[in-house]
Design an enzyme around this catalytic site. Structure first.
Site, mmCIF file in Angstrom:
data_model
loop_
_atom_site.group_PDB
_atom_site.id
_atom_site.type_symbol
_atom_site.label_atom_id
_atom_site.label_comp_id
_atom_site.label_asym_id
_atom_site.label_seq_id
_atom_site.Cartn_x
_atom_site.Cartn_y
_atom_site.Cartn_z
ATOM 1 N N THR A 155 0.826 -1.217 0.000
ATOM 2 C CA THR A 155 0.000 0.000 0.000
ATOM 3 C C THR A 155 0.858 1.265 0.000
ATOM 4 O O THR A 155 1.961 1.272 0.562
ATOM 5 C CB THR A 155 -0.923 0.014 1.237
ATOM 6 O OG1 THR A 155 -1.625 1.263 1.271
ATOM 7 C CG2 THR A 155 -0.158 -0.116 2.544
ATOM 8 N N SER A 210 -2.686 3.114 10.313
ATOM 9 C CA SER A 210 -3.693 2.220 10.919
ATOM 10 C C SER A 210 -2.996 0.882 11.175
ATOM 11 O O SER A 210 -1.897 0.640 10.666
ATOM 12 C CB SER A 210 -4.874 2.004 9.960
ATOM 13 O OG SER A 210 -4.474 1.178 8.876
ATOM 14 N N TYR A 223 -3.947 -1.930 9.983
ATOM 15 C CA TYR A 223 -3.832 -2.556 8.652
ATOM 16 C C TYR A 223 -2.562 -2.079 7.940
ATOM 17 O O TYR A 223 -1.777 -2.893 7.440
ATOM 18 C CB TYR A 223 -5.079 -2.232 7.801
ATOM 19 C CG TYR A 223 -4.757 -2.237 6.330
ATOM 20 C CD1 TYR A 223 -4.532 -3.428 5.658
ATOM 21 C CD2 TYR A 223 -4.612 -1.028 5.626
ATOM 22 C CE1 TYR A 223 -4.181 -3.421 4.318
ATOM 23 C CE2 TYR A 223 -4.270 -1.021 4.289
ATOM 24 C CZ TYR A 223 -4.052 -2.219 3.642
ATOM 25 O OH TYR A 223 -3.689 -2.218 2.321
ATOM 26 N N HIS A 224 -2.357 -0.754 7.884
ATOM 27 C CA HIS A 224 -1.178 -0.234 7.186
ATOM 28 C C HIS A 224 0.112 -0.702 7.877
ATOM 29 O O HIS A 224 1.128 -0.946 7.232
ATOM 30 C CB HIS A 224 -1.219 1.303 7.139
ATOM 31 C CG HIS A 224 -2.243 1.847 6.174
ATOM 32 N ND1 HIS A 224 -3.469 2.317 6.582
ATOM 33 C CD2 HIS A 224 -2.222 1.987 4.825
ATOM 34 C CE1 HIS A 224 -4.161 2.741 5.515
ATOM 35 N NE2 HIS A 224 -3.428 2.546 4.438
ATOM 36 N N LYS A 237 1.373 -3.933 6.582
ATOM 37 C CA LYS A 237 2.043 -3.840 5.266
ATOM 38 C C LYS A 237 3.478 -3.343 5.448
ATOM 39 O O LYS A 237 4.364 -3.679 4.647
ATOM 40 C CB LYS A 237 1.274 -2.901 4.342
ATOM 41 C CG LYS A 237 -0.130 -3.369 4.011
ATOM 42 C CD LYS A 237 -0.171 -4.502 2.980
ATOM 43 C CE LYS A 237 -1.580 -4.826 2.553
ATOM 44 N NZ LYS A 237 -1.662 -5.884 1.543
#
Ligand code: USQ
Length: 406
Positions: free
Chosen positions: A145, A187, A189-190, A193
């Site tokens: 991302t 976040s 989620y980030h 990554k």
């Protein structure tokens, strides 16, 4: 090429499989169908009606004459089965999209933060570990991302993965080094990554794994050339407060005359890419692998940069729907600028679909066509980044005119 697509039932995964199969690759989907389970958990459904994965594949065979196989497997929790399957299939390349991809969902509760970390990091690590153990020289393509860079404006273009820094040595000399761009996740989620990037760096260095990491922006659009070929091949389209991404949300809001929900001032600037370009980029990455021993190849998979309030204005002008500025449930800079390098894909021949060209089609042929399936009560954001911000959620829901009518 023999290609395994992990997460091939998802929003980017499904059109990727069709695109690669159409291009003549031997594709197998490996998926645990978790995205469908999460729909059920959240009480939402794709705007577009989706058939089962088996039915989709039957239609693909009928339309194209090509076979895509499907393996129901959870790569984050079933390590031994993953290894056995890889040993049997022995892919030339794998595309790894089998991760929980929504930032709001990852911030909803401690349980979902933990789920996102366990699922995403174990999925990546299990694949890497199995490739090493089996001695496979599979090209590992991962969908990362743009969010790994953070969105702060440092007055310089964001490079493709690596930053050149000058280091002053103890003896006074200066040397130039390329380092991974400093991670700045916004976040949980980030954050996963960002952790993936470290795993690729380690395994490329230690075991000469050939890895490509695609730092993708926000995807918009629905159809690709292949999903258009049959009504039952249609891609999923998320519009709810957790999984809906901003432009797709604005488009369906416009379709049902719901005010466009800008968070905060809308001064957030983000990178974007159309789904058709996304699958083309994955194919370009597949055809241009790094050499064994090379550090991970990183591409910025994005084509345009927009400020959120400018996007809202564009959609508003096109549709006549008003814009509302809501309290922002996320912890993010209210204003930022952003310049992003994406020369590598352009050099490989990518010809981007621009928003100006593609947006109207989306509005009429997707959002308008399926508007009767929209549940307006699922539109408001439901996830606050901190306890304090979570307390704003009721304001957002109350502010929502569609919700007030219920
Ligand atoms: N936003 C609004 N109104 C809305 C929804 C979102 O103003 O109704 C704002 C958000 O506050 C944020 C921006 O729009 O500032 C983008 O939000 P988003 O939900 O479209 O995107 P994001 O949560 O960042 O995540 C999405 C994908 C993720 C991918 C990422 C790329 O879900 O998988 O990695 O985009 S990037 O944003 O470049 O990190």
């Amino acid at each position: 090429m023999r290609v395994a697509v992990f997460g091939g039932d998802g929003f980017v995964g499904w059109p990727t499989c069709l695109h690669l199969s159409n291009a003549g690759h031997d594709v197998t989907i490996v998926d645990n169908l978790s995205r469908r389970r999460i729909d059920t958990e959240l009480g939402v459904q794709s705007l577009t009606p989706m058939d089962s994965i088996q039915e989709r594949l039957r239609i693909w065979k009928q339309v194209s004459g090509k076979t895509i196989r499907f393996e129901l497997l959870d790569i984050a929790t079933e390590y031994t089965r993953v290894k056995l399957w890889l040993d049997e299939f022995r892919p030339d390349a794998l595309v790894h999209l089998a991760q929980q991809r929504a930032a709001p969902y990852s911030m909803k509760s401690d349980r979902l933060k933990t789920y996102t970390v366990n699922n995403n990091t174990n999925a990546t690590h299990n694949l890497l570990s199995a490739l090493v153990e089996l001695g496979l020289d599979t090209h590992f393509i991962h969908l990362g991302t743009m969010g790994v860079y953070g969105y702060s404006d440092i007055g310089a273009t964001i490079p493709e993965g690596y930053l050149t820094v000058n280091v002053r040595l103890d003896d006074g000399q200066e040397v130039s080094r390329k380092i991974l761009y400093p991670a700045d996740p916004g976040s949980v989620y980030h954050m996963t990554k960002c952790m993936d990037q470290i795993m690729f760096a380690f395994y490329a260095n230690n075991d000469q794994i050939r890895a490509t990491d695609l730092h993708q922006g926000i995807v918009w659009g629905t159809h690709t050339d292949q999903t258009r070929r049959h009504e039952q091949l249609v891609n999923r389209f998320d519009y709810d407060g957790d999984y809906g991404t901003v432009l797709n949300r604005f488009l369906i809001q416009a379709a049902i005359k719901h005010p466009l929900t800008v968070h905060g001032t809308g001064g957030q600037t983000r990178a974007f890419i159309h789904i058709q370009d996304s699958v083309r980029c994955i194919e370009l990455a597949l055809n241009n692998p790094p050499a064994r021993g090379e550090r991970p190849k990183i591409f910025n998979q994005m084509t345009e940069v927009f400020r959120i309030r400018d996007l809202a204005k564009l959609v508003s002008e096109l549709s006549g729907v008003e814009i509302v500025y809501l309290p922002n449930p996320r912890k993010e800079a209210s204003e930022n600028d952003m310049k992003v390098a994406n020369q590598q894909f352009l050099d490989l021949g990518l010809e981007p679909i621009t928003l100006q060209v593609g947006m109207l089609e989306e509005l009429v042929h997707v959002a308008g066509k399926y508007a009767h399936r929209i549940d307006a009560s699922k539109i408001p954001a439901q996830s606050g980044w901190t306890a304090d911000l979570q307390s704003r959620i009721s304001t957002i829901v109350d502010f929502n005119p569609a919700q007030r009518k219920v």
